[in-house]
Design a protein around this motif. Structure first.
Motif: not given
Length: 292
Positions: A66-77
């Motif tokens: 869950r901690a990694l998820l926001p950063a990974a989503r920003r990378m996808r964006e």
């Protein structure tokens, strides 16, 4: 110094986090389940963290996941923004256009149009996604979409092409076997409907007929299968008037039932409308199916 993470590993992590199981995530990524499992193991090894809890119903994120998820989503964006910027700069016709439409439109209406496009512009390849799911243009799941609902995202170009009338149809063999249905006898007839989708249930309710799934003698969510079942004489079904007109053995019944038409919307990402080959495909579809 931290080890840089491979974007493909994070992409697999995101799809798995959002789908909840290897069996659902792997096809979306074009991978086998063992390959995706190995990618996940590699990512967990690089991060030194257990990212998913495995359970009988699928997989769920751990606290580290869950901690990694926001950063990974920003990378996808960021990756999506880069892809859009590069695609919008392409000025050549040659290349691929990814088009999505419903199963019925893809199977029965698009082939003739795509043939004309192919003969006129053989340098353009088409990837056709025949799906009743709403593909996300903002995430580049498709470049152009034909939809039966109006898109709401501000970054999309949307053009309403037409309202396609619907009706109830039956094959002549069915009518010979069961007789012509009326409003009074329609409940006694054999109907074709959807399995998991409640679209027809809502449609019947809006017309003043509350029915349960058991009302439908044959249930299937693949609309092309239902249409072929109707043509085989299995029962009554709802379909496009323009499609039924191609088969002289089909008869429209119960014309008094109030069935709203299906609106046909053509959509594309706003930036991609400036790419010549996408603009050409977009305009070709619009010209072919726009209401007079």
């Amino acid at each position: 110094m931290a080890t840089p993470l491979d974007w493909s590993l994070l992409q697999g992590f995101l799809v798995l986090a959002e789908s909840g199981s290897l069996s659902q995530a792997a096809p979306l990524l074009g991978l086998s389940q063992p390959s995706l499992s190995r990618q996940l193991a590699r990512l967990e090894s690089l991060t030194g963290q257990l990212l998913f809890e495995r359970h009988p119903r699928g997989m769920s994120l751990t606290a580290a996941g869950r901690a990694l998820l926001p950063a990974a989503r920003r990378m996808r964006e960021g990756a999506q923004d880069l892809a859009l910027a590069l695609a919008a700069r392409e000025q050549q016709l040659a290349g691929t256009v990814r088009l999505t439409a419903s199963e019925v439109v893809s199977a029965y209406f698009l082939p003739e149009l795509l043939l004309r496009l192919r003969l006129a512009h053989p340098e353009i390849q088409i990837e056709l996604v025949a799906s009743n799911e709403v593909e996300n243009l903002l995430e580049r799941s498709a470049d152009i979409a034909l939809r039966m609902v109006r898109p709401t995202q501000g970054m999309l170009v949307a053009r309403k092409l037409a309202d396609w009338p619907l009706g109830v149809f039956a094959h002549r063999r069915y009518l010979q076997r069961r007789g012509m249905p009326t409003r009074e006898t329609m409940a006694a007839h054999e109907w074709l409907g959807y399995d998991r989708s409640d679209q027809l249930l809502r449609g019947f309710a809006a017309a003043g007929f509350a029915v349960e799934p058991s009302f439908f003698a044959l249930r299937c969510d693949q609309q092309t299968v239902l249409w072929e079942a109707l043509r085989a004489g299995l029962g009554l079904g709802v379909g496009l008037v323009a499609l039924a007109a191609r088969d002289p053995e089909l008869v429209q019944v119960l014309p008094e039932l109030p069935i709203p038409p299906l609106p046909l919307w053509l959509t594309a990402h706003r930036e991609l409308r400036d790419t010549p080959r996408l603009r050409l495909v977009f305009d070709t579809i619009a010209e072919a199916w726009s209401a007079p």
